[in-house]
Design a protein around this motif. Sequence first.
Motif, PDB file in Angstrom:
ATOM      1  N   TYR A   4       0.837  -1.188   0.000  1.00 14.53           N
ATOM      2  CA  TYR A   4       0.000   0.000   0.000  1.00 14.53           C
ATOM      3  C   TYR A   4       0.872   1.238   0.000  1.00 14.53           C
ATOM      4  CZ  TYR A   4       0.758  -0.673   5.033  1.00 14.53           C
ATOM      5  OH  TYR A   4       1.316  -0.871   6.258  1.00 14.53           O
ATOM      6  N   SER A   5       0.224   2.364  -0.223  1.00 16.83           N
ATOM      7  CA  SER A   5       0.901   3.647  -0.380  1.00 16.83           C
ATOM      8  C   SER A   5       1.763   4.000   0.827  1.00 16.83           C
ATOM      9  CB  SER A   5      -0.167   4.714  -0.592  1.00 16.83           C
ATOM     10  OG  SER A   5       0.330   5.981  -0.269  1.00 16.83           O
ATOM     11  N   ALA A   6       2.801   4.785   0.607  1.00 21.90           N
ATOM     12  CA  ALA A   6       3.632   5.269   1.707  1.00 21.90           C
ATOM     13  C   ALA A   6       2.997   6.455   2.408  1.00 21.90           C
ATOM     14  CB  ALA A   6       5.009   5.663   1.179  1.00 21.90           C
ATOM     15  N   GLN A   7       2.020   7.102   1.769  1.00 20.35           N
ATOM     16  CA  GLN A   7       1.443   8.325   2.335  1.00 20.35           C
ATOM     17  C   GLN A   7       0.319   7.988   3.303  1.00 20.35           C
ATOM     18  OE1 GLN A   7       2.323   8.305  -1.072  1.00 20.35           O
ATOM     19  NE2 GLN A   7       4.191   9.359  -0.424  1.00 20.35           N
ATOM     20  N   THR A   8       0.625   7.228   4.341  1.00 21.25           N
ATOM     21  CA  THR A   8      -0.384   6.841   5.304  1.00 21.25           C
ATOM     22  C   THR A   8       0.288   6.521   6.634  1.00 21.25           C
ATOM     23  OG1 THR A   8      -2.130   5.260   5.788  1.00 21.25           O
ATOM     24  CG2 THR A   8      -0.293   4.438   4.510  1.00 21.25           C
ATOM     25  N   PHE A   9      -0.477   6.647   7.741  1.00 22.27           N
ATOM     26  CA  PHE A   9       0.073   6.343   9.057  1.00 22.27           C
ATOM     27  C   PHE A   9      -0.246   4.922   9.492  1.00 22.27           C
ATOM     28  CE2 PHE A   9      -0.309  11.010   9.231  1.00 22.27           C
ATOM     29  CZ  PHE A   9       1.029  11.305   9.467  1.00 22.27           C
ATOM     30  N   GLU A  10      -1.199   4.284   8.824  1.00 15.16           N
ATOM     31  CA  GLU A  10      -1.511   2.903   9.193  1.00 15.16           C
ATOM     32  C   GLU A  10      -2.032   2.148   7.975  1.00 15.16           C
ATOM     33  OE1 GLU A  10      -5.141   2.127  11.456  1.00 15.16           O
ATOM     34  OE2 GLU A  10      -5.333   4.295  11.671  1.00 15.16           O
ATOM     35  N   PRO A  11      -2.002   0.801   8.035  1.00 15.61           N
ATOM     36  CA  PRO A  11      -2.453   0.016   6.875  1.00 15.61           C
ATOM     37  C   PRO A  11      -3.927   0.247   6.604  1.00 15.61           C
ATOM     38  CG  PRO A  11      -1.375  -1.369   8.532  1.00 15.61           C
ATOM     39  CD  PRO A  11      -1.585  -0.040   9.158  1.00 15.61           C
ATOM     40  N   PRO A  12      -4.351   0.149   5.333  1.00 12.37           N
ATOM     41  CA  PRO A  12      -5.778   0.290   5.029  1.00 12.37           C
ATOM     42  C   PRO A  12      -6.600  -0.811   5.707  1.00 12.37           C
ATOM     43  CG  PRO A  12      -4.497  -0.293   3.065  1.00 12.37           C
ATOM     44  CD  PRO A  12      -3.524  -0.053   4.155  1.00 12.37           C
ATOM     45  N   GLN A  13      -7.854  -0.452   6.059  1.00 12.69           N
ATOM     46  CA  GLN A  13      -8.694  -1.400   6.792  1.00 12.69           C
ATOM     47  C   GLN A  13      -8.900  -2.695   6.001  1.00 12.69           C
ATOM     48  OE1 GLN A  13      -9.619  -0.886   9.991  1.00 12.69           O
ATOM     49  NE2 GLN A  13     -10.266  -3.022   9.902  1.00 12.69           N
ATOM     50  N   ALA A  14      -9.015  -2.579   4.680  1.00 10.48           N
ATOM     51  CA  ALA A  14      -9.254  -3.777   3.860  1.00 10.48           C
ATOM     52  C   ALA A  14      -8.096  -4.760   3.999  1.00 10.48           C
ATOM     53  CB  ALA A  14      -9.428  -3.368   2.397  1.00 10.48           C
ATOM     54  N   LEU A  15      -6.872  -4.217   4.088  1.00  9.32           N
ATOM     55  CA  LEU A  15      -5.705  -5.086   4.230  1.00  9.32           C
ATOM     56  C   LEU A  15      -5.688  -5.724   5.615  1.00  9.32           C
ATOM     57  CD1 LEU A  15      -3.052  -6.172   3.083  1.00  9.32           C
ATOM     58  CD2 LEU A  15      -1.936  -4.101   3.919  1.00  9.32           C
ATOM     59  N   LYS A  16      -6.056  -4.931   6.645  1.00  7.61           N
ATOM     60  CA  LYS A  16      -6.092  -5.486   8.003  1.00  7.61           C
ATOM     61  C   LYS A  16      -7.140  -6.604   8.097  1.00  7.61           C
ATOM     62  CE  LYS A  16      -6.048  -1.361  10.324  1.00  7.61           C
ATOM     63  NZ  LYS A  16      -5.931  -0.460  11.488  1.00  7.61           N
TER      64      LYS A  16
END
Lengths: 175, 109
Positions: B81-93
Amino acid sequence: MADLATVSRLPASGMITLRGDLSGAKIKKAVKAACGQGIPVSGEILGDGARAVAWMSPDELLVMVPYGDVQAVIDAMNKALGGVHALVADVSDARGLFRVEGGSAHEVLARVCPVDLHAASFGVGQFRRTRLAQVAAAFWRHDTGFDVVCFLSVADYVDGVLGNAVTAPRVGALD
Amino acid sequence: MLILDCPYCGVACDETELSPGGEAHLKRFGPDSSEEEFEGYLFVRENPNGVHFERWRHSYGCGKWFHAARCTMTLEVFGTYSAQTFEPPQALKDKISAKRPGWSWRDFA
């Protein structure tokens, strides 16, 4: 044993790096003016051997024009870009260019690049930046084979690597 | 050998086309932080046997940084996933939860 393909080193071609926000209308206009093409999607090259534009990264395109036209095209692009924050740079003399032609040209590159080169996965008009043996390179598939671009500083190395790779026996696993 | 999909190019990158960037989602603690926070930022790293989050750079391709979630035990890649985020996307979790029920990694679960 016959070689897998023929490798030839091409004279420098006009290459212009364009960096900026690729969704902008003025960038589209500048690319259209330079090579008559739209903005390619990721992994794509639009145009023919003489004038083309390839996708390098989410904010970078490589515009290819005849060597003698570079300065005129750069001036036209800068004019079309107006005040947009973008970079237009002449990189023609910083690149080595090779052509790998023949029925098994894909096998030559598959020996030195970690890329799936089945015709179904990597067809005509596709463009890929990758690793060629130990150096960075990019190539695209056209009707008769592949054109390979690398930095001029490592062009002799790439010449040697490709020259060695074509002498390998044919495997045929990629057909 | 790892194969990660670059979220910017969409190509399946071989590990040799990538540069490793260490652990993902580290918060930088600067001059005004406590010694424990600064030590944690500099030195304290996860070393899980299972779900792990890392940073990678597509250095032989588009040159962009991205995040990858994978399993250190099986080498299964859950996603990038993108580097421009503070946490993994919910779909990935959610995807990881389906495959590794009860997983946790730092503050994520």
